[in-house]
Design an enzyme around this catalytic site. Sequence first.
Site, PDB file in Angstrom:
ATOM      1  N   TYR A  70      34.011  33.838  36.964  1.00 34.79           N
ATOM      2  CA  TYR A  70      32.622  33.453  37.217  1.00 34.79           C
ATOM      3  C   TYR A  70      32.295  32.109  36.558  1.00 34.79           C
ATOM      4  O   TYR A  70      32.652  31.862  35.411  1.00 34.79           O
ATOM      5  CB  TYR A  70      31.657  34.517  36.691  1.00 34.79           C
ATOM      6  CG  TYR A  70      31.591  35.745  37.568  1.00 34.79           C
ATOM      7  CD1 TYR A  70      31.061  35.673  38.852  1.00 34.79           C
ATOM      8  CD2 TYR A  70      32.052  36.977  37.120  1.00 34.79           C
ATOM      9  CE1 TYR A  70      30.993  36.795  39.663  1.00 34.79           C
ATOM     10  CE2 TYR A  70      31.995  38.106  37.917  1.00 34.79           C
ATOM     11  CZ  TYR A  70      31.461  38.004  39.198  1.00 34.79           C
ATOM     12  OH  TYR A  70      31.401  39.120  40.004  1.00 34.79           O
ATOM     13  N   GLY A 106      38.894  36.980  30.820  1.00 30.91           N
ATOM     14  CA  GLY A 106      39.109  36.177  32.019  1.00 30.91           C
ATOM     15  C   GLY A 106      38.123  36.478  33.121  1.00 30.91           C
ATOM     16  O   GLY A 106      38.347  36.113  34.285  1.00 30.91           O
ATOM     17  N   LYS A 107      37.004  37.129  32.791  1.00 30.61           N
ATOM     18  CA  LYS A 107      35.980  37.421  33.793  1.00 30.61           C
ATOM     19  C   LYS A 107      35.031  36.244  33.987  1.00 30.61           C
ATOM     20  O   LYS A 107      34.412  36.109  35.046  1.00 30.61           O
ATOM     21  CB  LYS A 107      35.201  38.677  33.387  1.00 30.61           C
ATOM     22  CG  LYS A 107      36.073  39.918  33.282  1.00 30.61           C
ATOM     23  CD  LYS A 107      35.319  41.090  32.681  1.00 30.61           C
ATOM     24  CE  LYS A 107      36.236  42.302  32.516  1.00 30.61           C
ATOM     25  NZ  LYS A 107      35.539  43.447  31.868  1.00 30.61           N
ATOM     26  N   LEU A 108      34.881  35.428  32.955  1.00 33.61           N
ATOM     27  CA  LEU A 108      34.119  34.180  33.022  1.00 33.61           C
ATOM     28  C   LEU A 108      35.062  33.011  32.757  1.00 33.61           C
ATOM     29  O   LEU A 108      35.992  33.133  31.954  1.00 33.61           O
ATOM     30  CB  LEU A 108      33.008  34.152  31.971  1.00 33.61           C
ATOM     31  CG  LEU A 108      31.625  34.706  32.345  1.00 33.61           C
ATOM     32  CD1 LEU A 108      31.712  36.208  32.595  1.00 33.61           C
ATOM     33  CD2 LEU A 108      30.625  34.403  31.241  1.00 33.61           C
ATOM     34  N   ALA A 146      33.274  38.949  27.681  1.00 37.42           N
ATOM     35  CA  ALA A 146      33.834  38.987  29.038  1.00 37.42           C
ATOM     36  C   ALA A 146      34.701  37.757  29.308  1.00 37.42           C
ATOM     37  O   ALA A 146      35.676  37.826  30.067  1.00 37.42           O
ATOM     38  CB  ALA A 146      32.710  39.080  30.069  1.00 37.42           C
TER      39      ALA A 146
END
Length: 337
Positions: free
Chosen positions: A278, A306-308, A302
């Site tokens: 993201y 590796g989600k952001l 997060a």
Amino acid sequence: MSEDSSHGHDTPREEFQHDPIGHTTVGAGMTVADLIDEYGKAGIGAADLHKTVDVAAEMFADDVTVFFGLAGAMVPTGMRAIVTDLIRRGHIDVLVTTGANLTHDAIEAIGGKHHHGRVCDDQRTEREHDEQLRDEGVDRIYNVYLPQEHFAQFESHLRDEVFPAFDEPVSIRAFTAELGRANADVNEREAIEEDAGIAAAAYANDVPVYVPAIQDSVLGLQAWLRSQVQPFSLDALSDMSELNDFAYDADSSGAFVVGGGVPKNFVLQTMLVAPDAYDYAVQLTMDPPQTGGLSGATLDEARSWGKLEKDARNASIYADATITLPLVVAGALDRIE
């Protein structure tokens, strides 16, 4: 004497910036945009809200694919129209929510209403108050009341208008789309005063609605009951391919998360199998991060998963979403429209 040492410090002030706190002023006739600007002068939660509006405004740009997570009792507490409007304006591309929110959304679409209530009164304990509500056939969501006959109406709506479209296993996304179609049809046919709502707007605007924990709701219970008498079931895993395609195909993406739980995790974990993460993220929550639970976990945490993206713009507000969601959305829309 150097400027840095004139304050009695030997270490140069690289972090400190001369940016004095201002004092918020309010007055009659202020717009929401005026109030958000005043928040920007202040500190603590006011500064967080001002930053969140900035990030949300960037996220609502045309070239950003927005994944919107909606948990909590947002529909029965009066946030339904805000989410519906965001869908119709094109600011939500993917909606992840709870079966409960869709249940209450459908109830209003077909003519039911939620009502102002109270936790208890001075004459009785909270338990005594709820025992009376039980006898009267009224369900309580904090200070909101819902007559139980609305659930019976909802169940009839599913049997008559939604379930007949299916005679085999289907994806949850296909099921919620049919629910949205049925809500819109009944709303128009019966000339219901209330808007057709979230699922109907998503259906009309081809916005997918995912409910990864659908069985944890009256909607899910009714789907299970249907499966006991008809060759019908919901295939949760079939949603994953389409959802991940949205993540893969997005040139830029943003996560707007209201509340925590499954919708928050489902939105964020999507990027674990995508090549990117993201670029923007906003969360509105009341849960603290210190317990280690997902609902209160920071967006910076997060980022470690590796989600952001490392350089993603993100902001969080730790406050009641029925207060912060209208302010953030109104402030963001004012910036872009």
